[in-house]
Every structure is written in C-alpha cells, then in structure tokens.
Design a protein around this motif. Structure first.
Motif, short mmCIF file in Angstrom:
data_model
loop_
_atom_site.label_atom_id
_atom_site.label_comp_id
_atom_site.label_asym_id
_atom_site.label_seq_id
_atom_site.Cartn_x
_atom_site.Cartn_y
_atom_site.Cartn_z
N ALA A 1 1.03 -1.33 -0.10
CA ALA A 1 -0.18 -0.05 -0.17
C ALA A 1 0.82 1.26 0.06
CB ALA A 1 -1.01 0.02 1.04
N PHE A 2 1.88 1.44 0.81
CA PHE A 2 2.86 2.37 0.76
C PHE A 2 3.58 2.68 -0.55
CE2 PHE A 2 2.13 2.68 5.47
CZ PHE A 2 2.07 3.98 5.58
N LYS A 3 3.84 1.46 -1.11
CA LYS A 3 4.70 1.54 -2.22
C LYS A 3 3.86 2.04 -3.36
CE LYS A 3 7.90 -2.37 -1.88
NZ LYS A 3 8.15 -3.82 -2.41
N PRO B 1 -2.34 5.14 2.62
CA PRO B 1 -3.02 4.17 3.40
C PRO B 1 -3.74 4.47 4.24
CG PRO B 1 -0.91 3.52 2.80
CD PRO B 1 -0.98 5.09 2.81
N LYS B 2 -5.11 3.91 4.59
CA LYS B 2 -5.98 4.41 5.85
C LYS B 2 -5.65 3.03 6.82
CE LYS B 2 -9.54 6.53 3.02
NZ LYS B 2 -10.88 6.50 2.64
N ALA B 3 -5.89 3.67 8.22
CA ALA B 3 -5.78 2.64 9.11
C ALA B 3 -6.95 1.85 9.25
CB ALA B 3 -5.89 3.47 10.51
N ARG B 4 -6.72 0.39 9.38
CA ARG B 4 -7.63 -0.53 9.43
C ARG B 4 -8.84 -0.33 10.51
NH1 ARG B 4 -6.36 -6.60 8.33
NH2 ARG B 4 -5.89 -5.66 6.43
N ARG B 5 -10.06 -0.32 10.13
CA ARG B 5 -10.87 -0.14 11.25
C ARG B 5 -11.45 -1.66 11.62
NH1 ARG B 5 -14.44 4.86 9.08
NH2 ARG B 5 -12.78 6.39 8.97
N LYS B 6 -12.18 -1.46 12.97
CA LYS B 6 -12.66 -2.89 13.54
C LYS B 6 -14.05 -3.11 12.62
CE LYS B 6 -14.16 -4.93 17.73
NZ LYS B 6 -14.11 -4.55 19.41
N PHE B 7 -14.00 -4.52 12.44
CA PHE B 7 -15.16 -5.13 11.64
C PHE B 7 -15.01 -4.63 10.14
CE2 PHE B 7 -16.98 -4.65 16.03
CZ PHE B 7 -16.87 -5.81 16.39
#
Length: 309
Positions: free
Chosen positions: A44-46, A56-62
């Motif tokens: 994602a960063f590449k 890139p967005k931080a992963r959220r719960k569920f």
C-alpha cells in the motif's frame, strides 16, 4: 534529527516475535497471516509513493477482516469444510473450483477461455448409468441397453468439449502469427502419487484430483490443434523451456518461488507487481502452464501472448 530509513515488509516481519511478547493476543493469530498483513501494508505504501493510490488508511474494526494463508500445506479440505491453523474446521462455500486447472486458456490482455466441464449433476448421471451396467447380467439385452445409454451420454459430453476446444483454438490462431508452447511432459505431470509398498506416496487423493483436472481440459489435444492449424495458416509454433516460468515477474524479470502466492495470484517480492498468475505468465516468452502464443504485431509494434493450462 534522527536518520531516516525505509521500513520494508521484511523489517516488519522480523519485529513480529518482539511484538508478540508485548502483545500476547497476537499469538492467537497464525504467523503467516500476520506476515501477509505486513506485506499488504508495504504494498500500500509503495503504491502511494509511486502515485498509484492514496495514503493508506488505518484498518477499522469489523471492516476488511479478510486474511490470507500463503502456504497450501497448512490447510486441507474435507466434508466438514476447510481446516485452518488455530481455527480448526470452518464451514466453506465454494464459489469456484479450488483444485486443478481453473482456466483452460488466458491471454495477456485479460481474455480468458474455458472449456465446458461436467457438472455435478452430470457426474452423478454418469455414475448411475455405469452402476446400471454393472448390475445387469453379462450378455443380456438389458446390459446391452444400459451400455448403449452410457455410451450415448459419454459421446454427448465428448462432442460438447471437442466443439468448444475447436472454437477456442481457431479463435486464438486467427489472432496469431506465432505460438510459443511450453515443452511440458504431460505424462510426468499426471503420473500417480501412490508410490510403492516400500515407499508409499503422500497426498494421493489430492494428486489424483489434480490429474483429473489437468486431463479434463485435454491439453495434449489443444496442443495438437494449435500445431496443425498454425501450419495450415502458414504460421509457426515454437517450444520453450518451462523452467521457472510461473515464478518470473513480467515487470522486472525477477525469479523467485515466493512470487507465486498461490494457484491464482502472483506478487513479485522485488517490485511489488501483482496480477493474476496466468496473466503475469502471458506477457513473457513462456507461461506458467503449458501453452503460450504470440499475436501478430500491430502497427504500434505490440504483441500478445496466450497462456493455457
């Protein structure tokens, strides 16, 4: 100011043992899944730094809770579903075949050919007809009638597959001046894994299923049709060494067994190029399976390669 350095996926994977010591809940997750999460973040960063995607967005719960097992040896299938490390048996809904050859032919432009396969209903029908033959007395009229019904059923399946194969090969040949075929040994590829009494084989049932899947698309007949149809059109067929073609990156040429994540996915560990494994194999001289073809060059000098299983 502290010095800056690039943090790759390999660097993050090396930190996992230390993170598990400080965060015990990470031990509940299979290690390969954690490694693949680090690989996804690095990719994602590449893409962000190349300008191909947003930050890139931080992963959220569920949300986006999918995970990946890159090593097929860690999983197995059965009547209960799929057996996953640390999770046990999990119910499974199959959306497509997971064993054997999925695509009969794939072109580098994304075009995919497939041949008609026997449905589960047709397989049960064939088994029932064969059972009727075995239950009839030898030499009786009822046995001859049952044999006739079984032959008619199998002949219809053969005609359907032969017609689809001729249409497929004719369409490919009409696009090509040259075809490149991998010189694979089909007899060796479909050999039994039973072994001997002294040295019994392993994964016999899985290998048997793979052999049936390979023979189901009849690659030998496809190869012969390509040969005589190309000769008829004045084209040419060449054979290439199939060694490591499924592991070679179409973008940078890097060869590594780790590039082939699974049967369908290819992801280069050097440049990050990701694609369908068949499509990645197509643009090269040879392909990941057993057939490849080059299209006649257009005005812009481009060419196309086909890949078949």
């Amino acid at each position: 100011m502290p010095s800056r350095h690039r943090l790759s996926s390999f660097d993050q994977i090396k930190e996992l043992p230390g993170l598990k010591a400080h965060l015990p809940f990470l031990k509940d997750v299979p290690n390969h899944c954690l490694q693949q999460a680090a690989v996804d973040l690095d990719k994602a960063f590449k893409n962000f730094f190349k300008g191909h995607a947003a930050y890139p967005k931080a992963r959220r719960k569920f949300q986006n809770e999918s995970f990946r097992f890159p090593d097929p040896k860690q999983i197995s299938f059965g009547e209960k579903g799929i057996l996953l490390p640390k999770a046990g048996w999990v119910k499974l809904v199959l959306h497509r075949p997971f064993l054997g050859v999925v695509n009969a032919l794939a072109l580098s432009d994304g075009t995919v050919y497939d041949l008609p396969r026997m449905t589960e209903k047709e397989k049960r029908r064939e088994a029932n007809l064969a059972r009727r033959v075995s239950r009839r007395s030898r030499g009786s009229k009822n046995r001859l009638r049952a044999q006739r019904d079984l032959r008619r059923f199998r002949a219809r399946i053969v005609r359907r597959r032969r017609d689809a194969k001729h249409k497929m090969t004719t369409d490919v040949v009409s696009r090509c001046d040259v075809l490149y075929l991998e010189d694979l040994k089909l007899k060796n590829m479909t050999a039994s894994a039973k072994g001997t009494v002294e040295e019994p084989g392993t994964n016999v049932a899985q290998k048997s299923g793979l052999n049936r899947a390979i023979l189901d698309v009849s690659p030998g007949a496809t190869r012969l049709q390509f040969e005589y149809k190309m000769r008829r059109r004045g084209g040419a067929v060449f054979y290439v060494n199939p060694a490591r073609t499924s592991q070679r990156c179409a973008e940078c040429g890097h060869v590594d067994p780790k590039n082939r994540i699974d049967r369908d996915r290819f992801e280069c560990v050097r440049c990050g190029h990701a694609a369908c494994a068949d499509h990645n194999a197509g643009p090269g001289m040879a392909c990941g399976s057993n057939l490849a073809g080059g299209r006649k060059q257009e005005e812009d000098g481009s060419s196309q390669v086909a890949q078949a299983a």
